[in-house]
Design a protein around this motif. Structure first.
Motif, PDB file in Angstrom:
ATOM      1  N   MET A 193       0.697  -1.132  -0.095  1.00 52.37           N
ATOM      2  CA  MET A 193      -0.078  -0.103   0.050  1.00 52.37           C
ATOM      3  C   MET A 193       0.698   1.204  -0.016  1.00 52.37           C
ATOM      4  N   SER A 194       0.383   2.265  -0.717  1.00 52.18           N
ATOM      5  CA  SER A 194       1.125   3.706  -0.751  1.00 52.18           C
ATOM      6  C   SER A 194       0.309   4.651  -0.225  1.00 52.18           C
ATOM      7  N   SER A 195       1.086   5.719   0.292  1.00 48.30           N
ATOM      8  CA  SER A 195       0.435   6.829   0.459  1.00 48.30           C
ATOM      9  C   SER A 195       1.432   8.072   0.545  1.00 48.30           C
ATOM     10  N   SER A 196       1.330   8.952   0.456  1.00 45.30           N
ATOM     11  CA  SER A 196       2.212  10.374   0.098  1.00 45.30           C
ATOM     12  C   SER A 196       1.683  11.538   0.606  1.00 45.30           C
ATOM     13  N   SER A 197       2.719  12.449   1.077  1.00 45.88           N
ATOM     14  CA  SER A 197       2.173  13.840   1.656  1.00 45.88           C
ATOM     15  C   SER A 197       3.233  14.901   1.141  1.00 45.88           C
ATOM     16  N   GLN A 198       2.792  15.961   0.973  1.00 42.69           N
ATOM     17  CA  GLN A 198       3.922  17.190   0.532  1.00 42.69           C
ATOM     18  C   GLN A 198       4.608  17.282   1.938  1.00 42.69           C
ATOM     19  N   THR A 199       5.984  17.923   1.306  1.00 35.62           N
ATOM     20  CA  THR A 199       6.977  18.384   2.378  1.00 35.62           C
ATOM     21  C   THR A 199       7.197  19.866   2.460  1.00 35.62           C
ATOM     22  N   GLY A 200       7.605  20.304   3.498  1.00 30.57           N
ATOM     23  CA  GLY A 200       7.776  21.862   3.411  1.00 30.57           C
ATOM     24  C   GLY A 200       8.377  22.431   2.255  1.00 30.57           C
ATOM     25  N   SER A 201       9.332  21.545   1.791  1.00 33.91           N
ATOM     26  CA  SER A 201      10.144  22.227   0.859  1.00 33.91           C
ATOM     27  C   SER A 201       9.442  21.943  -0.687  1.00 33.91           C
ATOM     28  N   GLY A 202       8.135  21.561  -0.553  1.00 36.48           N
ATOM     29  CA  GLY A 202       7.533  21.527  -1.900  1.00 36.48           C
ATOM     30  C   GLY A 202       7.530  20.193  -2.613  1.00 36.48           C
ATOM     31  N   GLY A 203       8.497  19.410  -2.172  1.00 40.57           N
ATOM     32  CA  GLY A 203       8.476  17.988  -2.492  1.00 40.57           C
ATOM     33  C   GLY A 203       7.451  17.079  -1.879  1.00 40.57           C
ATOM     34  N   THR A 204       7.750  15.724  -2.313  1.00 39.13           N
ATOM     35  CA  THR A 204       6.808  15.021  -2.037  1.00 39.13           C
ATOM     36  C   THR A 204       7.386  13.854  -0.872  1.00 39.13           C
ATOM     37  N   LYS A 205       6.664  13.089  -0.041  1.00 38.72           N
ATOM     38  CA  LYS A 205       7.164  12.077   0.719  1.00 38.72           C
ATOM     39  C   LYS A 205       6.388  10.714   0.558  1.00 38.72           C
ATOM     40  N   TYR A 206       6.791   9.649   0.145  1.00 35.00           N
ATOM     41  CA  TYR A 206       5.955   8.611  -0.338  1.00 35.00           C
ATOM     42  C   TYR A 206       6.026   7.601   0.760  1.00 35.00           C
ATOM     43  N   PHE A 207       5.114   6.804   1.288  1.00 41.93           N
ATOM     44  CA  PHE A 207       5.231   5.909   2.074  1.00 41.93           C
ATOM     45  C   PHE A 207       4.917   4.544   1.414  1.00 41.93           C
ATOM     46  N   LEU A 208       5.488   3.603   1.289  1.00 41.07           N
ATOM     47  CA  LEU A 208       5.274   2.022   0.895  1.00 41.07           C
ATOM     48  C   LEU A 208       5.062   1.181   2.230  1.00 41.07           C
ATOM     49  N   ASN A 209       3.970   0.775   2.371  1.00 38.37           N
ATOM     50  CA  ASN A 209       3.739  -0.486   3.640  1.00 38.37           C
ATOM     51  C   ASN A 209       3.733  -1.689   3.014  1.00 38.37           C
ATOM     52  N   PHE A 210       4.464  -2.538   3.440  1.00 38.13           N
ATOM     53  CA  PHE A 210       4.453  -3.939   2.858  1.00 38.13           C
ATOM     54  C   PHE A 210       3.595  -4.950   3.997  1.00 38.13           C
ATOM     55  N   ILE A 211       2.451  -5.461   3.690  1.00 42.78           N
ATOM     56  CA  ILE A 211       1.761  -6.034   4.827  1.00 42.78           C
ATOM     57  C   ILE A 211       1.828  -7.509   4.436  1.00 42.78           C
ATOM     58  N   GLY A 212       2.226  -8.353   5.378  1.00 44.49           N
ATOM     59  CA  GLY A 212       2.337  -9.835   5.122  1.00 44.49           C
ATOM     60  C   GLY A 212       1.045 -10.571   5.481  1.00 44.49           C
ATOM     61  N   LEU A 213       0.520 -11.326   4.545  1.00 43.37           N
ATOM     62  CA  LEU A 213      -0.649 -11.817   4.928  1.00 43.37           C
ATOM     63  C   LEU A 213      -0.421 -13.381   4.795  1.00 43.37           C
ATOM     64  N   LYS A 214      -1.456 -14.097   5.051  1.00 45.68           N
ATOM     65  CA  LYS A 214      -1.437 -15.663   5.086  1.00 45.68           C
ATOM     66  C   LYS A 214      -0.311 -16.092   5.955  1.00 45.68           C
ATOM     67  N   LYS A 215       0.515 -17.035   5.257  1.00 45.39           N
ATOM     68  CA  LYS A 215       1.642 -17.408   6.092  1.00 45.39           C
ATOM     69  C   LYS A 215       2.707 -16.415   6.452  1.00 45.39           C
ATOM     70  N   LEU A 216       2.641 -15.139   5.900  1.00 48.72           N
ATOM     71  CA  LEU A 216       3.702 -13.917   6.233  1.00 48.72           C
ATOM     72  C   LEU A 216       3.060 -12.800   7.167  1.00 48.72           C
ATOM     73  N   GLU A 217       1.879 -13.444   7.630  1.00 48.46           N
ATOM     74  CA  GLU A 217       1.061 -12.619   8.598  1.00 48.46           C
ATOM     75  C   GLU A 217       2.007 -11.992   9.778  1.00 48.46           C
ATOM     76  N   GLY A 218       1.982 -10.751  10.033  1.00 54.21           N
ATOM     77  CA  GLY A 218       2.714 -10.105  11.105  1.00 54.21           C
ATOM     78  C   GLY A 218       4.036  -9.754  10.567  1.00 54.21           C
ATOM     79  N   GLN A 219       4.624  -9.904   9.328  1.00 52.58           N
ATOM     80  CA  GLN A 219       5.951  -9.539   8.823  1.00 52.58           C
ATOM     81  C   GLN A 219       5.560  -8.466   7.707  1.00 52.58           C
ATOM     82  N   ASN A 220       5.402  -7.155   8.467  1.00 47.32           N
ATOM     83  CA  ASN A 220       5.033  -5.945   7.837  1.00 47.32           C
ATOM     84  C   ASN A 220       6.316  -5.075   7.880  1.00 47.32           C
ATOM     85  N   MET A 221       6.566  -4.191   6.818  1.00 46.81           N
ATOM     86  CA  MET A 221       7.701  -3.344   6.653  1.00 46.81           C
ATOM     87  C   MET A 221       7.307  -2.019   6.217  1.00 46.81           C
TER      88      MET A 221
END
Length: 152
Positions: A67-95
């Motif tokens: 999953m991704s999300s983003s927000s604007q930075t004070g300098s006019g750039g963008t900060k992107y967040f990528l969340n990796f969510i483990g499911l099934k046998k990888l549940e709880g292994q998130n980054m």
């Protein structure tokens, strides 16, 4: 009658051999499925660059939901967040990974930056499977660097 028996034997052999060859390859069981939920990503570019990755269209089929999300930075750039969510046998292994783009960054620079984070996250999950042995990993440095000190 012989004709019917021959057809029966032929069809039986065909069905039997088809079942034998349709068995899953043991290495394919280590293949992970990823669902990419990233509005900022160029999905076609990601799929083209990561041909070895199995992306699914339904998050219920995924082993990892990105999953991704983003927000604007004070300098006019963008900060992107990528969340990796483990499911099934990888549940709880998130980054979670972050990528900053400058205000002057081109769309190509942004998509390559996001791709780098997606690669990093995906390799973390593949490192836990035998599928990692089937992937060739090339690392490149941005600059020529020389180790200053070697620890023996």
């Amino acid at each position: 009658m012989k004709y019917l028996i021959s057809i029966f034997i032929f069809l039986s052999f065909g069905i039997f051999s088809n079942n034998l060859f349709s068995q899953q390859n043991p290495d394919s069981q280590q293949q992970l499925n990823f669902f990419l939920d990233c509005h900022d990503c160029d999905f076609d570019f990601v799929r083209q660059e990561l041909e070895f990755v199995s992306f699914v269209r339904d998050p219920k089929l995924a082993d990892v939901h990105i999953m991704s999300s983003s927000s604007q930075t004070g300098s006019g750039g963008t900060k992107y967040f990528l969340n990796f969510i483990g499911l099934k046998k990888l549940e709880g292994q998130n980054m979670e990974y972050e990528y900053f783009s400058e205000q002057s960054a081109t769309s190509d620079e942004i998509r390559k930056g996001l791709l780098k984070l997606i690669k990093t996250g995906i390799l973390q999950y593949y490192s836990k499977t035998s599928f990692l042995n089937q992937i060739k990993i090339d690392l490149e440095e941005k600059e020529d660097k020389i180790a200053v000190e070697s620890i023996d």
